[in-house]
Scaffold this motif. Structure first.
Motif, mmCIF file in Angstrom:
data_model
loop_
_atom_site.group_PDB
_atom_site.id
_atom_site.type_symbol
_atom_site.label_atom_id
_atom_site.label_comp_id
_atom_site.label_asym_id
_atom_site.label_seq_id
_atom_site.Cartn_x
_atom_site.Cartn_y
_atom_site.Cartn_z
ATOM 1 N N ALA A 23 1.624 -3.829 -8.111
ATOM 2 C CA ALA A 23 2.495 -5.000 -7.967
ATOM 3 C C ALA A 23 3.684 -4.676 -7.071
ATOM 4 N N ASP A 24 4.238 -3.474 -7.222
ATOM 5 C CA ASP A 24 5.365 -3.052 -6.379
ATOM 6 C C ASP A 24 4.964 -3.037 -4.902
ATOM 7 N N CYS A 25 3.787 -2.506 -4.625
ATOM 8 C CA CYS A 25 3.324 -2.427 -3.237
ATOM 9 C C CYS A 25 3.087 -3.823 -2.654
ATOM 10 N N ASP A 26 2.542 -4.726 -3.460
ATOM 11 C CA ASP A 26 2.329 -6.097 -2.987
ATOM 12 C C ASP A 26 3.668 -6.758 -2.644
ATOM 13 N N GLU A 27 4.650 -6.554 -3.512
ATOM 14 C CA GLU A 27 5.967 -7.170 -3.258
ATOM 15 C C GLU A 27 6.620 -6.547 -2.033
ATOM 16 N N ALA A 28 6.516 -5.211 -1.895
ATOM 17 C CA ALA A 28 7.107 -4.542 -0.744
ATOM 18 C C ALA A 28 6.466 -5.019 0.560
ATOM 19 N N ARG A 29 5.154 -5.180 0.557
ATOM 20 C CA ARG A 29 4.481 -5.669 1.761
ATOM 21 C C ARG A 29 5.005 -7.058 2.162
ATOM 22 N N LYS A 30 5.202 -7.947 1.198
ATOM 23 C CA LYS A 30 5.709 -9.285 1.498
ATOM 24 C C LYS A 30 7.097 -9.218 2.107
ATOM 25 N N ILE A 31 7.955 -8.392 1.515
ATOM 26 C CA ILE A 31 9.319 -8.275 2.002
ATOM 27 C C ILE A 31 9.337 -7.697 3.419
ATOM 28 N N LEU A 32 8.575 -6.643 3.646
ATOM 29 C CA LEU A 32 8.596 -5.961 4.935
ATOM 30 C C LEU A 32 7.899 -6.778 6.024
ATOM 31 N N SER A 33 6.901 -7.565 5.648
ATOM 32 C CA SER A 33 6.232 -8.391 6.655
ATOM 33 C C SER A 33 7.166 -9.467 7.181
ATOM 34 N N ALA A 34 8.145 -9.847 6.378
ATOM 35 C CA ALA A 34 9.110 -10.869 6.810
ATOM 36 C C ALA A 34 10.095 -10.333 7.834
ATOM 37 N N LEU A 35 10.169 -9.004 7.965
ATOM 38 C CA LEU A 35 11.094 -8.409 8.935
ATOM 39 C C LEU A 35 10.548 -8.463 10.351
ATOM 40 N N ALA A 36 9.239 -8.585 10.478
ATOM 41 C CA ALA A 36 8.613 -8.532 11.808
ATOM 42 C C ALA A 36 8.996 -9.747 12.647
#
Length: 308
Positions: free
Chosen positions: A295-308
């Motif tokens: 779950a942590d990795c899924d949330e981190a991916r969402k947050i970091l994908s928004a930076l692109a």
């Protein structure tokens, strides 16, 4: 950038520099404001001190540094600094009066043409010298002095102390606002107990010894691999803390790089803290821990994908 580790025997090509003076822990926006003012007056120099004066006077105090000397030098080099004067902060330095520091270090030792300091700069034995005193010494001894006002951001005054508070409270975005960049921990990957690999999340383990610890917990991170065959930038999730599920441990930073397959042992990483996901927790069994890590990795991916 050339690094000089004393204030004597300075080569001719380093003399005459315009230098910002300070500790520059974190190299935050306020520091860069001071550095940019120094840039206007000639070859750019930085005068800083090792160990940090706080470490000299209170060696047993809790770690407070935002970055080690190597990471600081790397950050300053990226700002176009020509000469880093990394002066030893020792008993001889501590014993100097403000006037002796100005004459022996700034004029005779480093041969600086101009110096820039923050409005809150103090120097000399007992920290009795002020920025105004330095300006008077400059007028007497033949070097220019610029006093930089403190820089404010949306979060408040940009200071290393305020950044430490933001990180300790799990507010990496506020810390980044004051820093002007993500807070990073840089260091070499060490061999750990390899539990992460057994759980399906192989991590790069790094010591945080000597550094101010951000709030323990799980973060969305950006990881730059600085050495070795896998150099590049990666997204990931990291756990900072003592791994309470597995008992008492020395605090460390464990980073899981998304979509990465390779060996990072003994390589140097720079881990940027982007967002705080949750505090660290103790789990009753490994299945619960693995579910949470997914779950942590899924949330981190969402947050970091928004930076692109």
């Amino acid at each position: 950038m050339k690094i000089h580790t004393h204030w004597t025997d300075i080569p001719d090509d380093a003399r005459g520099a315009s230098a910002a003076i300070g500790n520059f822990d974190g190299v935050h926006r306020g520091h860069r404001h001071v550095i940019d003012l120094a840039r206007d007056h000639g070859p750019l120099g930085i005068v800083t001190f090792e160990p940090h004066p706080r470490e000299f006077f209170a060696p047993g105090a809790p770690p407070f540094r935002l970055m080690n000397a190597k990471a600081k030098a790397s950050r300053l080099a990226k700002l176009g600094v020509d000469h880093l004067f990394q002066l030893p902060f020792d008993t001889a330095m501590v014993a100097m009066t403000p006037e002796e520091f100005a004459r022996q270090v700034i004029v005779e030792g480093l041969g600086l043409s101009h110096v820039v300091v923050g409005a809150d700069f103090c120097f000399g034995k007992g920290r009795i010298g002020t920025a105004t005193d330095l300006k008077q010494f400059g007028a007497q001894m033949g070097f220019g002095v610029t006093i930089a006002e403190l820089l404010e951001t949306e979060t408040g005054v940009s200071s290393s102390s305020a950044i430490r508070v933001a990180l300790a409270e799990g507010r990496p975005h506020d810390a980044a606002d004051m820093l002007g960049h993500w807070h990073r921990i840089e260091g070499m990957v060490a061999h750990g107990d390899k539990r992460g690999r057994d759980l399906g999340f192989p991590t790069a383990n790094m010591s945080i010894d000597g550094l101010h610890a951000p709030k323990f917990g799980v973060y969305a991170v950006l990881v730059d691999v600085l050495t070795g065959p896998h150099t590049g930038s990666y997204q990931g999730a990291a756990s900072l803390g003592v791994k309470p599920t597995f008992g008492a441990n020395t605090p460390c930073l464990e980073s899981f790089l998304f979509d990465f397959d390779g060996d990072l042992y003994d390589e140097t990483l720079s881990v940027a803290f982007v967002d705080f996901l949750r505090p660290e927790e103790k789990y009753s069994d490994l299945d619960a821990l693995i579910t949470q890590m997914n779950a942590d990795c899924d949330e981190a991916r969402k947050i970091l994908s928004a930076l692109a």
